[in-house]
Scaffold this motif. Structure first.
Motif, mmCIF file in Angstrom:
data_model
loop_
_atom_site.group_PDB
_atom_site.id
_atom_site.type_symbol
_atom_site.label_atom_id
_atom_site.label_comp_id
_atom_site.label_asym_id
_atom_site.label_seq_id
_atom_site.Cartn_x
_atom_site.Cartn_y
_atom_site.Cartn_z
ATOM 1 N N LEU A 65 -4.566 7.178 -29.292
ATOM 2 C CA LEU A 65 -3.282 7.708 -28.847
ATOM 3 C C LEU A 65 -2.138 6.765 -29.219
ATOM 4 N N ILE A 66 -2.371 5.464 -29.097
ATOM 5 C CA ILE A 66 -1.354 4.500 -29.541
ATOM 6 C C ILE A 66 -1.083 4.683 -31.031
ATOM 7 N N GLY A 67 -2.142 4.888 -31.815
ATOM 8 C CA GLY A 67 -1.969 5.076 -33.245
ATOM 9 C C GLY A 67 -1.149 6.312 -33.578
ATOM 10 N N VAL A 68 -1.350 7.385 -32.827
ATOM 11 C CA VAL A 68 -0.567 8.602 -33.044
ATOM 12 C C VAL A 68 0.912 8.318 -32.802
ATOM 13 N N VAL A 69 1.212 7.646 -31.689
ATOM 14 C CA VAL A 69 2.605 7.350 -31.362
ATOM 15 C C VAL A 69 3.192 6.353 -32.359
ATOM 16 N N ARG A 70 2.406 5.398 -32.780
ATOM 17 C CA ARG A 70 2.883 4.417 -33.769
ATOM 18 C C ARG A 70 3.267 5.106 -35.080
ATOM 19 N N ASP A 71 2.435 6.046 -35.521
ATOM 20 C CA ASP A 71 2.754 6.765 -36.755
ATOM 21 C C ASP A 71 4.055 7.544 -36.606
ATOM 22 N N ALA A 72 4.246 8.158 -35.443
ATOM 23 C CA ALA A 72 5.488 8.901 -35.220
ATOM 24 C C ALA A 72 6.681 7.957 -35.217
ATOM 25 N N TYR A 73 6.533 6.816 -34.566
ATOM 26 C CA TYR A 73 7.621 5.843 -34.466
ATOM 27 C C TYR A 73 8.028 5.336 -35.853
ATOM 28 N N ARG A 74 7.034 5.125 -36.703
ATOM 29 C CA ARG A 74 7.318 4.628 -38.055
ATOM 30 C C ARG A 74 7.805 5.731 -38.987
ATOM 31 N N GLY A 75 7.604 6.997 -38.572
ATOM 32 C CA GLY A 75 8.010 8.116 -39.399
ATOM 33 C C GLY A 75 9.315 8.728 -38.920
ATOM 34 N N LYS A 76 9.214 9.895 -38.285
ATOM 35 C CA LYS A 76 10.411 10.594 -37.820
ATOM 36 C C LYS A 76 11.064 9.924 -36.616
ATOM 37 N N GLY A 77 10.318 9.072 -35.951
ATOM 38 C CA GLY A 77 10.851 8.422 -34.758
ATOM 39 C C GLY A 77 10.323 9.062 -33.491
ATOM 40 N N VAL A 78 10.611 8.445 -32.378
ATOM 41 C CA VAL A 78 10.225 8.968 -31.076
ATOM 42 C C VAL A 78 11.451 8.973 -30.174
ATOM 43 N N ALA A 79 11.414 9.853 -29.179
ATOM 44 C CA ALA A 79 12.479 9.866 -28.178
ATOM 45 C C ALA A 79 12.205 8.755 -27.171
ATOM 46 N N ARG A 80 13.216 7.996 -26.817
ATOM 47 C CA ARG A 80 13.025 6.821 -25.957
ATOM 48 C C ARG A 80 13.868 6.959 -24.703
ATOM 49 N N ALA A 81 13.193 7.231 -23.587
ATOM 50 C CA ALA A 81 13.889 7.344 -22.313
ATOM 51 C C ALA A 81 14.220 5.949 -21.797
ATOM 52 N N PRO A 82 15.412 5.733 -21.238
ATOM 53 C CA PRO A 82 15.768 4.395 -20.742
ATOM 54 C C PRO A 82 14.907 3.990 -19.556
ATOM 55 N N LEU A 83 14.677 2.684 -19.439
ATOM 56 C CA LEU A 83 13.910 2.130 -18.323
ATOM 57 C C LEU A 83 14.847 1.728 -17.189
ATOM 58 N N PRO A 84 14.397 1.854 -15.939
ATOM 59 C CA PRO A 84 15.169 1.263 -14.842
ATOM 60 C C PRO A 84 15.163 -0.256 -14.965
#
Length: 242
Positions: free
Chosen positions: A139-158
């Motif tokens: 699952l980390i690999g899936v998200v990593r590929d997205a991050y390096r490609g089209k990007g991911v949506a990043r919700a702000p942290l408290p």
């Protein structure tokens, strides 16, 4: 001489497999807390001292069963991911999650061993970690590929979570933003919560058509980790695309 050694090695493999099979039958009948080397030996027609040459203690046998269960789950998830390797990240995410659910429904007692109630007195050793990490790493690999490609949506942290988020990212996936790693850890926990609720009866008389419910839930988890992309025409599908 080598022929004799080979025969002994094959015999050891066969006996080890028989011990594990009988232990799994006991898990199904009695639960992990009641697993007994003496009972396993008795059912196999072995004396206890002979079984101890294969597994010196109950905990050693439990560890072997736990590693086997994690590896079986990991292999199922990896096969499902390989089958959709050319697809986009969302479909790959869903495929891995669906494979974990299928495996759990097919192996309920082994799933209970690795994700159910802790076995009293047993502490899993470090050697279980590589096998336990296989689905998470996918699952980390899936998200990593997205991050390096089209990007991911990043919700702000408290603000109160920022320090812990940076620590988690450094330990788990230092190449991903801390807010994405926090979402990954939360989604991993929710995935196994969904599976556990179904497997252990908490969805009874609550969710009837469970497969489409599960798919919808893991699609939401994909959204939560940032697997959101611009729709055709250029409108954003989620907040703060990276």
């Amino acid at each position: 001489m080598s022929t004799a050694r080979g025969a002994r090695a094959r015999a050891r493999i066969e006996v080890t497999a028989a011990i594990k099979d009988e232990a799994r039958r006991q898990l199904a009948a009695e639960g992990a807390a009641k697993l007994s080397l003496r009972a396993v030996a008795r059912e196999l027609g072995m004396v206890s001292s002979a079984l101890y040459r294969y597994f010196p203690s109950r905990d050693d046998l439990l560890t072997a069963l736990i590693i086997d269960a994690y590896d079986s789950l990991g292999e199922a998830a990896e096969a499902a991911h390989a089958a959709v390797a050319a697809a986009g990240p969302r479909e790959r995410w869903i495929a891995v999650c669906a494979a974990a659910r299928r495996w759990a429904l097919e192996h309920p007692h082994e799933y209970a061993l690795i994700y159910g109630s802790p076995v009293p007195g047993y502490v899993a050793p470090q050697e279980t970690v590589p096998s336990a990490s296989r689905v998470g790493l996918l699952l980390i690999g899936v998200v990593r590929d997205a991050y390096r490609g089209k990007g991911v949506a990043r919700a702000p942290l408290p603000a109160g979570l920022e320090t812990e988020a940076r620590r988690m990212a450094a330990d788990i996936a230092p190449d991903l933003p801390p807010e994405v790693v926090v979402a990954l850890v939360a989604s991993w926990a929710q995935l196994y919560g969904l599976i556990g609720f179904e497997l252990f009866g908490q969805f009874n008389r609550v969710v009837e058509d469970r497969e489409p419910f599960f798919r919808h839930a893991v699609e939401r988890l994909a959204h939560d980790v940032g697997l959101v992309y611009p729709e055709p025409g250029g409108t954003a599908g989620g907040p703060n695309p990276a």
